[in-house]
Design a protein around this motif. Structure first.
Motif, mmCIF file in Angstrom:
data_model
loop_
_atom_site.group_PDB
_atom_site.id
_atom_site.type_symbol
_atom_site.label_atom_id
_atom_site.label_comp_id
_atom_site.label_asym_id
_atom_site.label_seq_id
_atom_site.Cartn_x
_atom_site.Cartn_y
_atom_site.Cartn_z
ATOM 1 N N TYR A 50 17.994 0.993 0.875
ATOM 2 C CA TYR A 50 17.346 -0.317 0.736
ATOM 3 C C TYR A 50 18.011 -1.343 1.658
ATOM 4 N N ASP A 51 17.190 -2.226 2.186
ATOM 5 C CA ASP A 51 17.704 -3.409 2.884
ATOM 6 C C ASP A 51 17.028 -4.649 2.303
ATOM 7 N N GLU A 52 17.131 -5.759 2.983
ATOM 8 C CA GLU A 52 16.667 -7.020 2.399
ATOM 9 C C GLU A 52 15.186 -7.034 2.057
ATOM 10 N N ASP A 53 14.342 -6.472 2.923
ATOM 11 C CA ASP A 53 12.898 -6.623 2.732
ATOM 12 C C ASP A 53 12.125 -5.309 2.634
ATOM 13 N N SER A 54 12.823 -4.154 2.634
ATOM 14 C CA SER A 54 12.079 -2.888 2.650
ATOM 15 C C SER A 54 12.890 -1.734 2.097
ATOM 16 N N VAL A 55 12.151 -0.639 1.877
ATOM 17 C CA VAL A 55 12.756 0.632 1.478
ATOM 18 C C VAL A 55 12.672 1.569 2.678
ATOM 19 N N ASN A 56 13.765 2.254 2.999
ATOM 20 C CA ASN A 56 13.787 3.172 4.139
ATOM 21 C C ASN A 56 13.856 4.612 3.630
ATOM 22 N N ILE A 57 12.983 5.446 4.158
ATOM 23 C CA ILE A 57 12.945 6.847 3.720
ATOM 24 C C ILE A 57 12.793 7.768 4.927
ATOM 25 N N THR A 58 13.249 9.015 4.754
ATOM 26 C CA THR A 58 13.034 10.078 5.743
ATOM 27 C C THR A 58 12.419 11.259 5.008
ATOM 28 N N LEU A 59 11.330 11.795 5.531
ATOM 29 C CA LEU A 59 10.635 12.882 4.830
ATOM 30 C C LEU A 59 9.834 13.747 5.787
ATOM 31 N N ASN A 60 9.517 14.957 5.329
ATOM 32 C CA ASN A 60 8.611 15.853 6.047
ATOM 33 C C ASN A 60 7.200 15.579 5.548
ATOM 34 N N ILE A 61 6.323 15.222 6.447
ATOM 35 C CA ILE A 61 5.011 14.716 6.047
ATOM 36 C C ILE A 61 3.887 15.445 6.789
ATOM 37 N N ASP A 62 2.764 15.628 6.111
ATOM 38 C CA ASP A 62 1.602 16.276 6.727
ATOM 39 C C ASP A 62 1.011 15.396 7.825
ATOM 40 N N GLN A 63 0.359 16.044 8.796
ATOM 41 C CA GLN A 63 -0.272 15.306 9.888
ATOM 42 C C GLN A 63 -1.337 14.340 9.360
ATOM 43 N N GLN A 64 -2.049 14.755 8.334
ATOM 44 C CA GLN A 64 -3.080 13.900 7.754
ATOM 45 C C GLN A 64 -2.477 12.598 7.230
ATOM 46 N N ASP A 65 -1.316 12.702 6.574
ATOM 47 C CA ASP A 65 -0.665 11.509 6.037
ATOM 48 C C ASP A 65 0.013 10.692 7.129
ATOM 49 N N ILE A 66 0.402 11.361 8.218
ATOM 50 C CA ILE A 66 0.931 10.610 9.361
ATOM 51 C C ILE A 66 -0.120 9.625 9.847
ATOM 52 N N ASN A 67 -1.368 10.080 9.903
ATOM 53 C CA ASN A 67 -2.461 9.207 10.343
ATOM 54 C C ASN A 67 -2.716 8.083 9.342
ATOM 55 N N ILE A 68 -2.569 8.405 8.034
ATOM 56 C CA ILE A 68 -2.844 7.414 6.998
ATOM 57 C C ILE A 68 -1.762 6.338 6.952
ATOM 58 N N TYR A 69 -0.493 6.756 7.078
ATOM 59 C CA TYR A 69 0.630 5.834 6.898
ATOM 60 C C TYR A 69 1.336 5.495 8.215
ATOM 61 N N LYS A 70 0.642 5.650 9.341
ATOM 62 C CA LYS A 70 1.294 5.492 10.644
ATOM 63 C C LYS A 70 1.916 4.105 10.853
ATOM 64 N N GLU A 71 1.372 3.058 10.225
ATOM 65 C CA GLU A 71 1.910 1.709 10.419
ATOM 66 C C GLU A 71 3.309 1.563 9.836
ATOM 67 N N TYR A 72 3.685 2.510 8.916
ATOM 68 C CA TYR A 72 5.003 2.433 8.284
ATOM 69 C C TYR A 72 6.024 3.358 8.956
ATOM 70 N N ILE A 73 5.563 4.185 9.882
ATOM 71 C CA ILE A 73 6.441 5.139 10.559
ATOM 72 C C ILE A 73 7.165 4.451 11.706
ATOM 73 N N ILE A 74 8.503 4.545 11.685
ATOM 74 C CA ILE A 74 9.265 3.900 12.748
ATOM 75 C C ILE A 74 9.833 4.903 13.764
ATOM 76 N N ALA A 75 9.847 6.201 13.351
ATOM 77 C CA ALA A 75 10.345 7.230 14.288
ATOM 78 C C ALA A 75 9.918 8.613 13.820
ATOM 79 N N GLU A 76 9.582 9.465 14.785
ATOM 80 C CA GLU A 76 9.306 10.874 14.504
ATOM 81 C C GLU A 76 10.453 11.706 15.031
ATOM 82 N N LYS A 77 10.884 12.693 14.257
ATOM 83 C CA LYS A 77 12.016 13.523 14.643
ATOM 84 C C LYS A 77 11.562 14.935 14.957
ATOM 85 N N LYS A 78 12.309 15.636 15.780
ATOM 86 C CA LYS A 78 11.973 17.021 16.114
ATOM 87 C C LYS A 78 12.516 17.959 15.048
#
Length: 431
Positions: A403-431
């Motif tokens: 947690y920081d002042e204004d948001s929750v930060n998470i790292t997760l393995n996510i389906d491509q379909q959800d990547i498209n749905i939640y893309k505005e919240y994604i700050i980085a993609e990892k290999k």
């Protein structure tokens, strides 16, 4: 087939080996098939006292086997005080009638035997309806030539027309009952669709166990649900070393060692020459396989004819239109292997023993590997004001939060379909 006093019926098994290659299009050896018939008879509660196989160029239209052979088998049955002869193929109504007349004992075929086992093992309302539907279809196709009266679920005033023959009355009763069963199953199917829609909202991947009967599907399911922190023995399904030990579909949640939650479903086992009407009746249940993200094709590796059993399963999967699903072959019962074999399959596979818990960790690893292959690891930053988004992701994925002042930060393995749905919240993609 057991009697009310639990005295086992004594039966004679009969089969025919078509020697003309052009007529014999089966890859199944007659003696392997007869051995399986014996196991089916035993599963039905019968005691097999004799087996007879006739080599013949073609089937006999009137007696299926030769008339002389039919008389010989009938004499064997009477001498050994058997009251039933079980044939290894499906017979016509006329053939059953002729064989009973010439042998003096009751005659049933492989299809009727399998239906009898299914009728005994089906526990759920749906399972019982599915089996009865197959039985009624069988009865309808065997009306002509059957001398014994079929049991009626209807009857009375208004059911018999002027001058109507008993055969026509029987047919009308069966047709009516088939319609009643189909309507009941349609209602069950609507309820299943509602449950399926609710389940899909959870986003949990569905893994379906498929395979030949007695390959160990139920045992594997029971071992996998033991991984759950809230494991409850009552959630286990019946598992026994016998053909068609379980018929009713089971659905259980399972948490794999990587904390990946999945839904695991068991399905009815297959067998060679599984009656077509039975497959048709159980298609609604088997359709769960169509929605699976992964099929675990369980194979009894200790059976030297396991490749033929695999072909039987593949044939049914093809009929269901799911032969192109992701498949992980699970070669089970490695502890019982007493012959040399070379496994050659195009899809991933693992060799295990569910009862001895051998290589189960590899099985779980392979399941996770396949299910996660289509996912990407991402970093996401979700503002506190969008806490509903965090709740949606929590319902589907496992992850740690910072947690920081204004948001929750998470790292997760996510389906491509959800990547498209939640893309505005994604700050980085990892290999």
């Amino acid at each position: 087939m057991e009697t009310d006093s639990n005295i086992k019926q004594r039966v004679v098994l009969a089969g025919i080996n078509i020697t003309t290659k052009s007529k014999n299009n089966s890859d199944i050896d007659i003696y392997d098939s007869m051995k399986e018939l014996e196991e089916l008879a035993q599963a039905a509660g019968a005691e097999v006292v004799a087996t007879s196989v006739q080599n013949k160029d073609t089937y006999d239209a009137a007696y299926f086997i030769g008339k002389g052979k039919a008389e010989e088998i009938g004499q064997i049955a009477q001498n050994m005080e058997c009251d039933t002869i079980i044939f290894n193929d499906e017979l016509s109504g006329v053939q059953i009638k002729n064989l009973e007349q010439i042998s003096g004992v009751r005659v049933i075929d492989r299809t009727m035997l399998i239906l009898d086992i299914f009728a005994k093992r089906a526990l759920s309302k749906e399972g019982k309806l599915q089996v009865e539907l197959a039985q009624q279809k069988y009865n309808l196709s065997h009306l002509i030539g059957v001398g014994t009266s079929l049991s009626r679920l209807g009857g009375g005033i208004g059911t018999r027309g002027p001058g109507e023959k008993k055969l026509e009355t029987d047919r009308r009763h069966i047709d009516r009952r088939i319609l009643e069963i189909k309507k009941s199953l349609e209602e069950v199917d609507r309820n299943r669709m509602t449950q399926r829609q609710k389940r899909s909202k959870s986003g949990l991947p569905l893994v379906a166990l498929v395979g030949y009967t007695n390959s160990g599907k139920s045992t594997i399911l029971n071992e996998m649900i033991k991984l759950n922190k809230d494991y409850d023995k009552e959630k286990e399904v019946f598992a026994k070393d016998m053909l068609f030990a379980t018929l009713d579909t089971a659905l259980r949640k399972c948490t794999l060692p990587s904390n990946l939650d999945i839904l695991l479903t068991d399905t009815v086992g297959f067998v060679s020459q599984l009656p077509h009407d039975l497959v048709e009746s159980f298609k609604a249940t088997l359709e769960e396989v169509r929605y699976a993200d992964l099929l675990l094709h369980v194979v009894d590796l200790s059976n030297e004819k396991y490749q033929l059993q695999m072909q039987t399963t593949k044939k049914v999967l093809s009929e269901l239109g799911v032969e192109n699903k992701k498949i992980l072959y699970v070669f089970n019962k490695a502890d019982k292997l007493n012959y040399e074999t070379q496994i050659a399959v195009d899809d991933p596979f693992v060799i295990i023993s569910a009862t001895k818990k051998y290589n189960l960790d590899k099985l779980y690893f392979e399941i996770e590997k396949i299910l996660l292959a289509s996912r990407k690891k991402v970093d996401m930053k979700i503002p506190y004001k969008d806490s509903n988004i965090l709740a949606q992701l929590k319902s589907k994925y496992q992850f740690e939060e910072t947690y920081d002042e204004d948001s929750v930060n998470i790292t997760l393995n996510i389906d491509q379909q959800d990547i498209n749905i939640y893309k505005e919240y994604i700050i980085a993609e990892k290999k």
